[in-house]
Write an enzyme that holds these catalytic residues in place. Sequence first.
Site: not given
Ligand SMILES: Cc1cc2nc3c(=O)[nH]c(=O)nc-3n(C[C@H](O)[C@H](O)[C@H](O)COP(=O)(O)O)c2cc1C
Lengths: 283, 283, 316, 316
Positions: D22, D46, D70-71, D73, D128, D131, D194, D247
């Site tokens: 996501s 997303k 990332n932030s 938001g 999710n 939050c 996670i 992750g």
């Molecule tokens: C830029 C970015 C945006 C993300 N936006 C969301 C989100 O909208 N909803 C959510 O549940 N997780 C969000 N995540 C978390 C990812 O879905 C994921 O759980 C986390 O990044 C770990 O996986 P990865 O290391 O493969 O990125 C976001 C992660 C990143 C890096």
Amino acid sequence: MINKYAQTIKSELISNKKVGAYHHLVFEVGTMASHVRPGNFVAISVGGPTSSMVLRRAFAIHRSMDRGASGGVIELVVAPHGNGSKWLTSLPIGSYVKLTGPLGTSFGIPTEQVRALLVGGGYGSAPLFGLAEVLKSRGSRVDMVLGASTAGKIYAPIEGKRSVNSMTITTDDGSAGVHGRVSDVLPEIIERNSCEIIYSCGPMAMLAAISEIADKYNLIHQCAVEESMACGIGICMTCVIPLVDDEGQIRMQRSCIAGPVVDGERVIWNTGGSIPEGTLGAL
Amino acid sequence: MINKYAQTIKSELISNKKVGAYHHLVFEVGTMASHVRPGNFVAISVGGPTSSMVLRRAFAIHRSMDRGASGGVIELVVAPHGNGSKWLTSLPIGSYVKLTGPLGTSFGIPTEQVRALLVGGGYGSAPLFGLAEVLKSRGSRVDMVLGASTAGKIYAPIEGKRSVNSMTITTDDGSAGVHGRVSDVLPEIIERNSCEIIYSCGPMAMLAAISEIADKYNLIHQCAVEESMACGIGICMTCVIPLVDDEGQIRMQRSCIAGPVVDGERVIWNTGGSIPEGTLGAL
Amino acid sequence: MTFNFATQFGKSEFPNPIFTASGCAGSGKELAQFFDLRELGAVVTKSIMRKPRSGRPTPRMAETPSGMLNSIGLQGPGIEEFLAHDIPWLKAHDSRIIVSIAGETIEDYAFLAKRLNSVAGISALEVNISCPNVENRGQVFSCDPVTAAAAIDAVRRNISDTMPIIAKLSPDVTDIAAIAESCVTAGADALALINTLLGMVIDTNTMLPKLGGKTGGLSGPAIRPIAVRAIYQVRARLPHIGILGMGGVSNGNDALEMVLAGANGISVGTATFGNPTAPVEIKNELENLLISKGFDSFAEAVGFAHRDPSANRSKN
Amino acid sequence: MTFNFATQFGKSEFPNPIFTASGCAGSGKELAQFFDLRELGAVVTKSIMRKPRSGRPTPRMAETPSGMLNSIGLQGPGIEEFLAHDIPWLKAHDSRIIVSIAGETIEDYAFLAKRLNSVAGISALEVNISCPNVENRGQVFSCDPVTAAAAIDAVRRNISDTMPIIAKLSPDVTDIAAIAESCVTAGADALALINTLLGMVIDTNTMLPKLGGKTGGLSGPAIRPIAVRAIYQVRARLPHIGILGMGGVSNGNDALEMVLAGANGISVGTATFGNPTAPVEIKNELENLLISKGFDSFAEAVGFAHRDPSANRSKN
Ligand SMILES: Cc1cc2nc3c(=O)[nH]c(=O)nc-3n(C[C@H](O)[C@H](O)[C@H](O)COP(=O)(O)O)c2cc1C
Ligand SMILES: Cc1cc2nc3c(=O)[nH]c(=O)nc-3n(C[C@H](O)[C@H](O)[C@H](O)COP(=O)(O)OP(=O)(O)OC[C@H]3O[C@@H](n4cnc5c(N)ncnc54)[C@H](O)[C@@H]3O)c2cc1C
Ligand SMILES: Cc1cc2nc3c(=O)[nH]c(=O)nc-3n(C[C@H](O)[C@H](O)[C@H](O)COP(=O)(O)OP(=O)(O)OC[C@H]3O[C@@H](n4cnc5c(N)ncnc54)[C@H](O)[C@@H]3O)c2cc1C
Ligand SMILES: Cc1cc2nc3c(=O)[nH]c(=O)nc-3n(C[C@H](O)[C@H](O)[C@H](O)COP(=O)(O)O)c2cc1C
Ligand code: FES
Ligand code: FES
């Protein structure tokens, strides 16, 4: 004090040759070479300045050559195994690495002549050739047994072969030498040459098997062990093996400073992934 | 659809020359070259296979050359800034990198002749020379202003200088050209040459200043923005800038796919690190 | 004017803010072969327990992207052998000493504090409360404000008022600032942030957990953003408390990041494994960075990232 | 015999276990320029909220050792625009869809579930709950078993029984298995493990937090050992629940690690930023690895690292 002469240097790779399954690497190490004893190892940083690999890799010193003022060199025999050793073996000559050494204990060498049997598994033969040279220079008889899973994994340079009194090779798949394990051929060689001491280096299971044979023939057995090491200098406690101390107490001791060369008799082999009963914390 | 022709390829570095504070790099890119428009950028993996740097770096395409069957090349102008760009600029020729491109929007080029003013800050001049060539080939007048903090950071190759009608240089320290900023010299040049459109590329603060001037003279202003980018292909939402859409609504839009080239009039400049009032989520 | 690099924890002064990290410097001796220990602010000893411990089975380490897992399991000789060998050696070599202690029960912490109260030459106690509490289903002391405070309280009651207590916290909690507050209320002068995060690697060859102890503690640069966040949060909540920062510091710039976030001192752990002289190099780099940024003293830089950016009190 | 790569969450089947993460795949469209979305198990959208949101100020990213912060938001267009544009596009391209939803109140979750109940073509909901809860001092829902369960319960009551609910948890908690249990009791069919860890980077030039939003979420290979541990722990506690692991998965071997730890599916996030075709490459690598290790089906490998090693039921 262990590691008394250890230095950390930037060292130039001056030769990199593929030999069977291994790479033979030569590094410029300056004055470090003069302090190397057979059995010592070096720890090398891998992956360059932005590497994701934070730990150094340990490699036995195959041979060292002190060339006085012009600076010494050390030779390594490296198996491309995981990411770190693959990076190292793919370096072009002229590259620099950060390297700390010489580290760890060395093989104890009697001042009198002995009838020595040297046993190596895979790249475990690397430190044995330097040892063989020293033993020969003191007039000792040196028999050597090298084993590996397959022919390409036997590391035995020609000069090395020449310098020993006898050389026996075993492979698990029979692709070179005797079809079998080193432990299959040892008893006969020990008996034939009346060996007095065994020096060994290789996988833990092999060292355990040799220890049993040494026990049976009541021979001294100095072996270079190999446990996963994070630091190589005695500060992390990851590399421990159960060793019996002078008081008969088993302690988890650091194989990077209490070893890699240890007295085979003192090692508790085949712990099956647990700490032996009655073990105490190390110093 | 943005990035319609984007491909991910392994690309060979065939030239790497230091030019002032920058490195001029040339990569073999095959058929990709034929799809490049001035303003497009590429994203490049840095640090090799065991790198600790997980994100790609974005670089504007300085020029591209389609050589038909023999494969095309692209040229980049890269400042050794942090670890990634330093790694890239220190690569020996013959190295391969993973590269995705062409990405992003390009400068809109009128089909009729125009009197164009091209303004670049630092390595921001890179995409302007390719643009100048296209404009000139359509019979347009091209004036160029390049600014930087110091002489070494002005990137202006000789062929490039020759191909424009006028070239003005400014430096903050006065080490080359006019002592001052590009915004100091623009009004006079605009008036003298009756410029009709401004194309710009450089730091955000410079683009904001140019936008103000464009506003004042009621000129079209196409600028290539630069925001921190994690993906470069529109999937991470890190690179957003506040842009006014057709309905007059401010939205945080992705500068990697709605940009890098955007209409200067639509950008909300000088937000001072906060989201402008009334902004809605992007699509 | 000369730059003042000194720092303070509780009533103890240190000539500079770079320390070893507990469990990452052996007994000091081993590192002394690479540099003079007096160059450091202090040596933080491995966490010492009441009795000797043989730790967890090998393999005890696994490298991870920009980090490593360890499962040492607090192997050590026990407090008596430690006091007989390690402390005298460190004293004989003029090293400043911070003793790290760890227990399995509240009573252990009390016992260790009492035992150390009579030992001269110790600059501070680091109380490692990131250990499993055998009396409470093995839950780590620092995972709960109540047990965390109980351990600190046990130490505080059994040691001289002038001995600084640094409570070392686990980041594996929902609200680290709340745990920090609870430790301070119980008598801690400072917090050590952060201990390792619980992690695991599975060996895809054996298809089993790689470590003998299955899980291990994650350290190294990978965790630095977590450590900086923890330091920043605790500094925001407790503006006047001491903070010893650690977690992936590998160069002077990393150390500076933690100082700006609010650390009064920095421990260097995993970086030393990859480079035995890392602590001294980091010390020199940090000092040069602080000077180049125009700070007159180390203390001035501590927590500098908390300032209001619009006030524009930036250095230089 | 052909290898069976299929997996299942609740009542929904997926031809293979590789999903996007996501927030890491845009609206699907952007990735579709690099590969056919039908190649994936599903696209996870997303996290969508009730209203449009402009997110946090830039800079929104900082690279960290083997990871990134990332932030964002939760910037997004809000549920109505999402249903008008994104869902129809994905359906038109035959992509399997898992919709991620996020709320600031329990009522938000209920509203979103109700709204989605009437939408056809959705294979599962990822909820999710990492939050901030505006009604509870901004504490993250998944930081507390009670609020976590309340959010899941609100979704469960407002959506068809046959719609699988995947609760996405934050690792920034003291006991993730307890939160997982609580979500399952409230009606979750599976857990997504996670989400990012809370981290911070300080820019040593400006000497201020690098991100506009100060703190950000840490993702990428750096956090993989934490993710593997969380998956292993939750699998041990809840042997029969679905787990979507994520992750730092960057290649087939990383994916295999999570599968062996207990994941029934894998989401690929940050790796896609560095390499747009990563999800498909990981899918192919994982399949080849599983086949080479002698597994007949993906399902057989899930949780394989939990077996008793002495029983020696290793493959091959
Ligand atoms: C830029 C970015 C945006 C993300 N936006 C969301 C989100 O909208 N909803 C959510 O549940 N997780 C969000 N995540 C978390 C990812 O879905 C994921 O759980 C986390 O990044 C770990 O996986 P990865 O290391 O493969 O990125 C976001 C992660 C990143 C890096
Ligand atoms: C005293 C000693 C001497 C050695 N001599 C040689 C030699 O002469 N030639 C040779 O090819 N190899 C030798 N090894 C093994 C060599 O250290 C490992 O093969 C190498 O570290 C693997 O690194 P990698 O990055 O390729 O593998 P990875 O599996 O990616 O390594 C990951 C981590 O585990 C550690 N590790 C992995 N395998 C071993 C191992 N077998 N022993 C210790 N640590 C390990 C690595 O150092 C690294 O920190 C020796 C090991 C020790 C302890
Ligand atoms: C559309 C676009 C075109 C660009 N064109 C050029 C060019 O032609 N020549 C050139 O020298 N530079 C260019 N840049 C800037 C270039 O991308 C950064 O200087 C570079 O990414 C820095 O990487 P680093 O590893 O050296 O620095 P680090 O600071 O270590 O980078 C850390 C992370 O931040 C990101 N980042 C840092 N600075 C920037 C920045 N200014 N813009 C975007 N991301 C950033 C990096 O991509 C990386 O992910 C361009 C940037 C964008 C967005
Ligand atoms: C091998 C190893 C052993 C450790 N032993 C201890 C210990 O005994 N007591 C303790 O409080 N922390 C211990 N730690 C944690 C470190 O002191 C430090 O908090 C953590 O590793 C983060 O710092 P680093 O990333 O610089 O290593 C140990 C860490 C490692 C890697
Ligand atoms: S490898 Fe660190 S103590 Fe031996
Ligand atoms: S850089 Fe990822 S959306 Fe623009």
